[in-house]
Each structure stands twice: as structure tokens, then as C-alpha cells.
Design a protein around this motif. Structure first.
Motif, PDB file in Angstrom:
ATOM      1  N   PRO A  85       0.837  -1.358   0.010  1.00  0.00           N
ATOM      2  CA  PRO A  85       0.093   0.094  -0.279  1.00  0.00           C
ATOM      3  C   PRO A  85       1.012   0.924  -0.038  1.00  0.00           C
ATOM      4  O   PRO A  85       1.204   1.136   0.904  1.00  0.00           O
ATOM      5  CB  PRO A  85      -0.626  -0.231   1.449  1.00  0.00           C
ATOM      6  N   PRO A  86       0.091   2.375  -0.762  1.00  0.00           N
ATOM      7  CA  PRO A  86       1.708   3.833  -0.804  1.00  0.00           C
ATOM      8  C   PRO A  86       1.497   4.457   0.623  1.00  0.00           C
ATOM      9  O   PRO A  86       0.630   3.949   1.341  1.00  0.00           O
ATOM     10  CB  PRO A  86       1.112   4.254  -2.458  1.00  0.00           C
ATOM     11  N   THR A  87       1.708   5.053   1.010  1.00  0.00           N
ATOM     12  CA  THR A  87       2.182   5.594   2.436  1.00  0.00           C
ATOM     13  C   THR A  87       1.235   7.308   1.868  1.00  0.00           C
ATOM     14  O   THR A  87       1.161   7.306   0.536  1.00  0.00           O
ATOM     15  CB  THR A  87       3.986   6.177   2.493  1.00  0.00           C
ATOM     16  N   GLU A  88       1.467   7.905   2.336  1.00  0.00           N
ATOM     17  CA  GLU A  88       0.283   8.815   2.456  1.00  0.00           C
ATOM     18  C   GLU A  88       1.036  10.050   1.629  1.00  0.00           C
ATOM     19  O   GLU A  88       0.413  10.514   0.455  1.00  0.00           O
ATOM     20  CB  GLU A  88       0.078   9.796   3.923  1.00  0.00           C
ATOM     21  N   HIS A  89       2.662  10.038   1.389  1.00  0.00           N
ATOM     22  CA  HIS A  89       3.001  11.298   0.280  1.00  0.00           C
ATOM     23  C   HIS A  89       3.419  10.476  -0.902  1.00  0.00           C
ATOM     24  O   HIS A  89       2.592  11.153  -2.076  1.00  0.00           O
ATOM     25  CB  HIS A  89       4.531  11.007   1.181  1.00  0.00           C
ATOM     26  N   CYS A  90       2.830   8.933  -1.486  1.00  0.00           N
ATOM     27  CA  CYS A  90       2.988   8.671  -2.504  1.00  0.00           C
ATOM     28  C   CYS A  90       1.989   8.860  -3.049  1.00  0.00           C
ATOM     29  O   CYS A  90       1.087   8.422  -4.498  1.00  0.00           O
ATOM     30  CB  CYS A  90       3.119   7.061  -2.357  1.00  0.00           C
ATOM     31  N   THR A  91       1.069   8.707  -2.355  1.00  0.00           N
ATOM     32  CA  THR A  91      -0.595   8.937  -2.484  1.00  0.00           C
ATOM     33  C   THR A  91      -0.841  10.154  -2.956  1.00  0.00           C
ATOM     34  O   THR A  91      -1.014  10.556  -3.825  1.00  0.00           O
ATOM     35  CB  THR A  91      -1.427   9.247  -1.532  1.00  0.00           C
ATOM     36  N   ALA A  92      -0.209  11.336  -2.566  1.00  0.00           N
ATOM     37  CA  ALA A  92      -0.052  12.645  -2.495  1.00  0.00           C
ATOM     38  C   ALA A  92       0.514  12.569  -3.895  1.00  0.00           C
ATOM     39  O   ALA A  92       0.142  14.162  -4.317  1.00  0.00           O
ATOM     40  CB  ALA A  92       0.379  13.229  -1.876  1.00  0.00           C
ATOM     41  N   PHE A  93       1.926  12.706  -3.607  1.00  0.00           N
ATOM     42  CA  PHE A  93       2.625  11.678  -5.439  1.00  0.00           C
ATOM     43  C   PHE A  93       1.781  11.443  -7.031  1.00  0.00           C
ATOM     44  O   PHE A  93       1.395  12.653  -7.829  1.00  0.00           O
ATOM     45  CB  PHE A  93       3.652  11.356  -5.414  1.00  0.00           C
ATOM     46  N   ASP A  94       0.921  10.510  -6.050  1.00  0.00           N
ATOM     47  CA  ASP A  94      -0.664   9.701  -7.405  1.00  0.00           C
ATOM     48  C   ASP A  94      -0.855  11.226  -8.305  1.00  0.00           C
ATOM     49  O   ASP A  94      -1.068  11.324  -8.934  1.00  0.00           O
ATOM     50  CB  ASP A  94      -0.669   8.667  -6.966  1.00  0.00           C
ATOM     51  N   VAL A  95      -1.385  11.648  -7.292  1.00  0.00           N
ATOM     52  CA  VAL A  95      -2.948  12.552  -7.239  1.00  0.00           C
ATOM     53  C   VAL A  95      -1.714  13.617  -8.007  1.00  0.00           C
ATOM     54  O   VAL A  95      -2.732  14.657  -9.263  1.00  0.00           O
ATOM     55  CB  VAL A  95      -3.585  13.236  -6.199  1.00  0.00           C
ATOM     56  N   LEU A  96      -0.797  14.357  -7.344  1.00  0.00           N
ATOM     57  CA  LEU A  96      -0.356  15.601  -8.167  1.00  0.00           C
ATOM     58  C   LEU A  96       0.082  15.369  -9.791  1.00  0.00           C
ATOM     59  O   LEU A  96      -0.137  15.887 -10.446  1.00  0.00           O
ATOM     60  CB  LEU A  96       1.036  15.732  -7.763  1.00  0.00           C
ATOM     61  N   VAL A  97       0.803  14.018  -9.832  1.00  0.00           N
ATOM     62  CA  VAL A  97       0.803  13.850 -11.437  1.00  0.00           C
ATOM     63  C   VAL A  97      -0.361  13.900 -12.741  1.00  0.00           C
ATOM     64  O   VAL A  97       0.044  13.971 -13.140  1.00  0.00           O
ATOM     65  CB  VAL A  97       1.782  12.654 -10.936  1.00  0.00           C
ATOM     66  N   LYS A  98      -1.376  13.202 -11.750  1.00  0.00           N
ATOM     67  CA  LYS A  98      -2.622  12.970 -13.233  1.00  0.00           C
ATOM     68  C   LYS A  98      -3.050  13.967 -13.232  1.00  0.00           C
ATOM     69  O   LYS A  98      -3.533  14.712 -13.866  1.00  0.00           O
ATOM     70  CB  LYS A  98      -3.041  12.027 -12.357  1.00  0.00           C
ATOM     71  N   LYS A  99      -3.339  14.709 -12.495  1.00  0.00           N
ATOM     72  CA  LYS A  99      -3.703  16.265 -12.129  1.00  0.00           C
ATOM     73  C   LYS A  99      -2.559  17.087 -12.560  1.00  0.00           C
ATOM     74  O   LYS A  99      -3.753  17.298 -13.691  1.00  0.00           O
ATOM     75  CB  LYS A  99      -3.939  16.982 -10.697  1.00  0.00           C
ATOM     76  N   VAL A 100      -1.351  17.437 -12.486  1.00  0.00           N
ATOM     77  CA  VAL A 100      -0.793  18.068 -13.817  1.00  0.00           C
ATOM     78  C   VAL A 100      -0.901  17.541 -15.336  1.00  0.00           C
ATOM     79  O   VAL A 100      -0.707  18.457 -16.219  1.00  0.00           O
ATOM     80  CB  VAL A 100       0.618  17.867 -13.175  1.00  0.00           C
ATOM     81  N   PHE A 101      -0.686  16.373 -15.263  1.00  0.00           N
ATOM     82  CA  PHE A 101      -0.576  15.601 -16.986  1.00  0.00           C
ATOM     83  C   PHE A 101      -2.705  15.529 -17.696  1.00  0.00           C
ATOM     84  O   PHE A 101      -2.217  15.677 -18.785  1.00  0.00           O
ATOM     85  CB  PHE A 101      -0.139  14.247 -17.347  1.00  0.00           C
ATOM     86  N   SER A 102      -2.804  15.589 -16.119  1.00  0.00           N
ATOM     87  CA  SER A 102      -3.902  15.432 -17.137  1.00  0.00           C
ATOM     88  C   SER A 102      -4.511  17.095 -17.574  1.00  0.00           C
ATOM     89  O   SER A 102      -5.224  17.096 -18.900  1.00  0.00           O
ATOM     90  CB  SER A 102      -5.191  15.114 -16.394  1.00  0.00           C
ATOM     91  N   ALA A 103      -3.947  18.151 -16.758  1.00  0.00           N
ATOM     92  CA  ALA A 103      -4.007  18.999 -17.943  1.00  0.00           C
ATOM     93  C   ALA A 103      -3.645  19.850 -18.522  1.00  0.00           C
ATOM     94  O   ALA A 103      -4.028  20.433 -19.335  1.00  0.00           O
ATOM     95  CB  ALA A 103      -3.891  20.486 -16.491  1.00  0.00           C
ATOM     96  N   ARG A 104      -2.475  19.140 -18.801  1.00  0.00           N
ATOM     97  CA  ARG A 104      -2.051  18.715 -20.552  1.00  0.00           C
ATOM     98  C   ARG A 104      -2.521  18.066 -21.259  1.00  0.00           C
ATOM     99  O   ARG A 104      -1.945  17.867 -22.768  1.00  0.00           O
ATOM    100  CB  ARG A 104      -0.774  18.752 -20.735  1.00  0.00           C
ATOM    101  N   GLY A 105      -3.268  17.081 -20.739  1.00  0.00           N
ATOM    102  CA  GLY A 105      -4.141  16.356 -22.298  1.00  0.00           C
ATOM    103  C   GLY A 105      -3.603  14.834 -21.993  1.00  0.00           C
ATOM    104  O   GLY A 105      -3.047  14.520 -23.072  1.00  0.00           O
ATOM    105  N   ILE A 106      -2.493  14.961 -20.896  1.00  0.00           N
ATOM    106  CA  ILE A 106      -1.282  13.404 -21.301  1.00  0.00           C
ATOM    107  C   ILE A 106      -1.628  12.384 -20.649  1.00  0.00           C
ATOM    108  O   ILE A 106      -2.481  12.640 -19.246  1.00  0.00           O
ATOM    109  CB  ILE A 106      -0.129  13.825 -20.765  1.00  0.00           C
ATOM    110  N   ASN A 107      -1.483  10.745 -20.451  1.00  0.00           N
ATOM    111  CA  ASN A 107      -2.088  10.039 -20.186  1.00  0.00           C
ATOM    112  C   ASN A 107      -0.235   9.274 -19.540  1.00  0.00           C
ATOM    113  O   ASN A 107       0.105   8.921 -20.219  1.00  0.00           O
ATOM    114  CB  ASN A 107      -2.449   8.672 -20.991  1.00  0.00           C
ATOM    115  N   GLY A 108      -0.476   9.107 -18.304  1.00  0.00           N
ATOM    116  CA  GLY A 108       1.137   9.081 -17.755  1.00  0.00           C
ATOM    117  C   GLY A 108       1.196   7.487 -17.403  1.00  0.00           C
ATOM    118  O   GLY A 108       1.976   6.760 -17.180  1.00  0.00           O
ATOM    119  N   PHE A 109      -0.150   6.267 -17.806  1.00  0.00           N
ATOM    120  CA  PHE A 109      -0.511   4.768 -18.100  1.00  0.00           C
ATOM    121  C   PHE A 109      -0.391   4.926 -19.458  1.00  0.00           C
ATOM    122  O   PHE A 109      -1.661   3.915 -19.988  1.00  0.00           O
ATOM    123  CB  PHE A 109      -1.529   5.087 -16.866  1.00  0.00           C
ATOM    124  N   MET A 110      -0.157   5.415 -20.526  1.00  0.00           N
ATOM    125  CA  MET A 110      -0.404   5.349 -22.375  1.00  0.00           C
ATOM    126  C   MET A 110       0.441   3.980 -22.052  1.00  0.00           C
ATOM    127  O   MET A 110      -0.777   3.612 -23.156  1.00  0.00           O
ATOM    128  CB  MET A 110       0.231   5.776 -22.688  1.00  0.00           C
TER     129      MET A 110
END
Length: 309
Positions: free
Chosen positions: A188-213
Motif C-alpha cells: 500500500p502506498p504511503t500518504e506521500h506516495c498517494t499525494a504524489f500520484d494525485v499530483l502527477v495525474k492532475k498535472v498531466f491531465s491538465a495537459r491532456g497527457i496519459n501517464g499510463f499510456m
């Protein structure tokens, strides 16, 4: 009739040692910035390191689909988003009868250095993968493209795949390699890992990028209905930990690679978070520690497809 000269077997441990040598790197400075990544000396060194790490994960081979015999006879090869040029340089070294072309939105001193080391047997072309590529129809026998998910909006991938089909000869192979953003399949991810995951998805999504392409790539290639024999080979990269039976260097080197990626994305991500450079670096250090703690991985997918005749 002279006997065919056999190529020596690939030594996977040698690839690991070579990759480790890149983590110190030379002092040359690249001249341009492209996409969202800073294209400085460290990032060029990182690309060279990552090349060896990816090659190690795929059994020491730079190519897939196309046969060694075809490459030895000499074929026309394109590397889309050629970056530092190391993949082209190694292919040209191993199969000198071929024609090699590298395409990127801008060229760096690194790729020019590899071009010079090849005896100028590598042709460099500037072009944008999101537009029509500057090549005639049915030009290449083998098209390679690696780690372009951050440069291609998710909705544009079918267009890019169709363009690679256009420039491939009948029977040509396309070879696509994508490494995804960190995931947490082991613990299970730590609290910091979860926050990182949310950040990456948010920033990439705003640019139309799929980090799990990567995991969707085979489906996208199949959806354009232009290729046959579509193969997908999945591997993973450990971030700061050592998988059972592997060299202790592997996890450390992949962590070094991803740490440098976060350095290159620092301006984009810290701005989105309203963080100073010092605050960003502190966050990154904590993330890297937690990645190792929960045995985070980066999945990589290699999709190889054969162009219909």
C-alpha cells in the motif's frame, strides 16, 4: 562459401555496468529545451543511462520484431524522438550496412556528437511528431519510438500511429516503448506516495497527457486497423529496491533516473503546487524514500507491430 560470423552473446551484467557509468556522466552541455523536460547535461546523461536500463530489461536487445538477418543485410531505420541519439548510435555500430535517420523537434549537442562518432552515417532531421512527418510514403523498414507519452496528448496517439504506418514500407515493423509513471502494486502506498500520484495525474491531465499510456498502447495500435501481428511485452523497473535475483545496482539506477526526471519536471510541477525550488526538492527526496519503502515500480510496455502489405 565463407562461414557467417556470429555476433557475441549479450552480457546483461555489462549493460548494468555501462548504465552505472552514465550516472556520473560527462560535462557536455546540451543546447536546447524541448517539451516539458529540461534538456540540460543531466537530462542527456539520464537518457543515455535509461537507454541501457531499458535495453537490460529487454534481454539486452535494442530491436524487436525485425530480424537480425534483415538488419545485417541493411535496412532503412527511423528513430522518432531520438533524444541524445544513443539508440541510433548503437544500432549503426552493430548493423553498419543500414541507413539511419533520427527525428526530433530540435537537435542537441549529444545527438550531433553521436552522429560525428558514427562517421556521419546517421542523418538528423528536425520535425514534430504531432504534424505530418517530413518523409515520403513507404520510406522505412523499421521505425522505433521510445518514451514519448509526455510529448503526445492522449487523444493524438491514433494520429501518430497512422503517420508511422504511412512512412513504413509494406511489411515494415514499428517498435514502441513506453515507461509509465510510478505505480504501487507491491505494498500500500504511503500518504506521500498517494499525494504524489494525485499530483502527477492532475498535472498531466491538465495537459491532456496519459501517464499510463503504455498499458493502452496495444489497444490504440489495434484500433487504427493498419497493422497485423501486434505484440506487447511488459516489464517493470524497481524504484530504489532490488527484486529477488537481480543486481543491487538495478534499483539504485532506476531511482537515479527517476530522480533526474523529477528534476527536469520541477519547474512545471512546483509551479502547479505553488512551491519554491527548495520545497520541491524536499518533497522529491521524501517521495524517493517512500518509493523504495513500498517497492514502487514503473511498468514499461513494448508494442511491436507489422505493417500490412
Amino acid at each position: 562459401m565463407p562461414q557467417k560470423k556470429e555476433r557475441p552473446p549479450v552480457d546483461i551484467e555489462v549493460d548494468i555496468q555501462v548504465a552505472a557509468s552514465w550516472s556520473s556522466g560527462p560535462s557536455r552541455r546540451a543546447s536546447v529545451k524541448t517539451y516539458t523536460m529540461e534538456n540540460d547535461t543531466t537530462q542527456s546523461v539520464r537518457l543515455n543511462l535509461q537507454h541501457h536500463l531499458v535495453r537490460q530489461r529487454y534481454d539486452g536487445q535494442n530491436y524487436r520484431g525485425i530480424s537480425q538477418e534483415e538488419l545485417e543485410r541493411g535496412v532503412k531505420v527511423l528513430d522518432v524522438g531520438c533524444g541524445s541519439g544513443i539508440w541510433l548510435a548503437e544500432m549503426q555500430r552493430d548493423f553498419p550496412k543500414g541507413e539511419y535517420v533520427g527525428l526530433d523537434i530540435q537537435r542537441t549537442e549529444w545527438v550531433e556528437a553521436f552522429q560525428e562518432l558514427s562517421g556521419n552515417k546517421i542523418t538528423l532531421v528536425e520535425g514534430d511528431v504531432l504534424r505530418k512527418l517530413p518523409f515520403d510514403d513507404q520510406t522505412f523498414d523499421y521505425v522505433h519510438m521510445q518514451n514519448m507519452f509526455a510529448a503526445i496528448p492522449a487523444g493524438r496517439w491514433p494520429d501518430v500511429i497512422a503517420e508511422l504506418f504511412r512512412i513504413g514500407k509494406p511489411g515494415a515493423f514499428i517498435d514502441l516503448v513506453e515507461i509509465e509513471v510510478p505505480d504501487f502494486p507491491n505494498e500500500p502506498p504511503t500518504e506521500h506516495c498517494t499525494a504524489f500520484d494525485v499530483l502527477v495525474k492532475k498535472v498531466f491531465s491538465a495537459r491532456g497527457i496519459n501517464g499510463f499510456m503504455g498499458r493502452e498502447l496495444r489497444t490504440v495500435v489495434n484500433s487504427v486497423h493498419l497493422f497485423e501481428e501486434v505484440e506487447c511485452i511488459e516489464r517493470f523497473a524497481p524504484l530504489g529496491w532490488t527484486p529477488t535475483g537481480e543486481s543491487e545496482e538495478i534499483g539504485r539506477l532506476w531511482a537515479w533516473d527517476y530522480r533526474r526526471i523529477l528534476d527536469g519536471l520541477g519547474g512545471l510541477f512546483s509551479s502547479a503546487m505553488g512551491k519554491t525550488t527548495v520545497e520541491w526538492n524536499t518533497l522529491v527526496e521524501r517521495w524517493m524514500e517512500d518509493f523504495a519503502e513500498v517497492k514502487a515500480t514503473m511498468a514499461m510496455y513494448r508494442v511491436v507491430a507489422n505493417r500490412r502489405h
